[in-house]
Write a protein that holds these residues in place. Structure first.
Motif, mmCIF file in Angstrom:
data_model
loop_
_atom_site.group_PDB
_atom_site.id
_atom_site.type_symbol
_atom_site.label_atom_id
_atom_site.label_comp_id
_atom_site.label_asym_id
_atom_site.label_seq_id
_atom_site.Cartn_x
_atom_site.Cartn_y
_atom_site.Cartn_z
ATOM 1 N N PHE A 50 0.537 -1.411 -0.133
ATOM 2 C CA PHE A 50 0.170 -0.036 -0.406
ATOM 3 C C PHE A 50 0.661 1.164 0.426
ATOM 4 O O PHE A 50 1.646 1.379 0.841
ATOM 5 C CB PHE A 50 -1.237 0.101 1.344
ATOM 6 C CG PHE A 50 -1.720 1.377 1.185
ATOM 7 C CD1 PHE A 50 -2.656 1.552 0.539
ATOM 8 C CD2 PHE A 50 -1.392 2.379 1.862
ATOM 9 C CE1 PHE A 50 -4.090 2.386 0.269
ATOM 10 C CE2 PHE A 50 -2.319 3.574 2.373
ATOM 11 C CZ PHE A 50 -3.171 3.671 1.439
ATOM 12 N N SER A 51 -0.083 2.091 -0.641
ATOM 13 C CA SER A 51 1.132 3.432 -1.061
ATOM 14 C C SER A 51 0.402 4.406 -0.760
ATOM 15 O O SER A 51 0.016 5.203 -1.764
ATOM 16 C CB SER A 51 2.085 2.912 -2.009
ATOM 17 O OG SER A 51 2.638 4.453 -1.936
ATOM 18 N N PHE A 52 0.264 5.041 0.382
ATOM 19 C CA PHE A 52 0.287 6.540 1.231
ATOM 20 C C PHE A 52 0.125 7.782 0.179
ATOM 21 O O PHE A 52 0.142 8.629 -0.825
ATOM 22 C CB PHE A 52 -0.046 6.869 2.066
ATOM 23 C CG PHE A 52 -0.803 8.009 2.279
ATOM 24 C CD1 PHE A 52 -2.200 7.903 2.470
ATOM 25 C CD2 PHE A 52 -0.214 8.898 3.072
ATOM 26 C CE1 PHE A 52 -3.208 9.129 3.074
ATOM 27 C CE2 PHE A 52 -1.330 9.990 2.925
ATOM 28 C CZ PHE A 52 -2.659 10.601 3.097
ATOM 29 N N TYR A 63 1.438 7.806 -2.979
ATOM 30 C CA TYR A 63 0.876 7.854 -3.933
ATOM 31 C C TYR A 63 -0.371 8.293 -4.935
ATOM 32 O O TYR A 63 -0.582 9.240 -5.370
ATOM 33 C CB TYR A 63 0.671 5.816 -4.410
ATOM 34 C CG TYR A 63 -0.280 5.676 -6.325
ATOM 35 C CD1 TYR A 63 1.089 6.490 -7.380
ATOM 36 C CD2 TYR A 63 -1.033 5.626 -6.718
ATOM 37 C CE1 TYR A 63 -0.418 6.427 -8.760
ATOM 38 C CE2 TYR A 63 -1.911 5.304 -6.984
ATOM 39 C CZ TYR A 63 -1.725 5.721 -8.393
ATOM 40 O OH TYR A 63 -2.081 6.147 -9.799
ATOM 41 N N ILE A 64 -1.477 8.110 -3.127
ATOM 42 C CA ILE A 64 -2.267 8.962 -3.366
ATOM 43 C C ILE A 64 -2.281 10.135 -3.370
ATOM 44 O O ILE A 64 -3.265 10.817 -4.340
ATOM 45 C CB ILE A 64 -3.474 8.175 -2.405
ATOM 46 C CG1 ILE A 64 -3.797 6.515 -2.662
ATOM 47 C CG2 ILE A 64 -4.450 8.602 -1.733
ATOM 48 C CD1 ILE A 64 -3.983 6.102 -1.553
ATOM 49 N N LEU A 65 -1.291 10.466 -2.305
ATOM 50 C CA LEU A 65 -1.239 12.303 -2.309
ATOM 51 C C LEU A 65 -0.943 12.366 -3.108
ATOM 52 O O LEU A 65 -1.097 13.930 -3.332
ATOM 53 C CB LEU A 65 -0.415 11.885 -0.796
ATOM 54 C CG LEU A 65 -0.211 13.493 0.510
ATOM 55 C CD1 LEU A 65 -1.062 14.001 -0.313
ATOM 56 C CD2 LEU A 65 0.481 13.488 0.836
#
Length: 86
Positions: free
Chosen positions: A62-64, A66-68
């Protein structure tokens, strides 16, 4: 700088190779064309960073960031961000 970081992170290149590739990316015709439109340069700078985070997602992490970063890119310029999302 973001392309240099991406090439070192993904391919573990030595500094001279990573810097050379980053300079080639910075001087590519795509980037040079968008220099006239300063508001579109954020997507060009964020693209290598997004590639690193997409590879982390493809490995199941999971890559927060990336979302940000994708959200910042979409808010900053939806047109180029749409192409980055594709």
């Amino acid at each position: 700088a973001s392309f240099c970081w991406m090439s070192k992170k993904l391919h573990h290149l030595a500094d001279p190779w990573a810097i050379s590739l980053a300079v080639a990316y910075a001087l590519s015709s795509y980037v040079i064309t968008y220099i006239g439109n300063l508001m579109w340069l954020d997507a060009i700078a964020f693209l290598p960073l997004l590639v690193v985070f997409v590879t982390q997602l493809s490995k199941g992490h999971f890559s927060f960031p990336y979302i940000l970063l994708l959200a910042i890119t979409i808010v900053a310029n939806y047109y180029t961000a749409f192409m980055v999302c594709l």
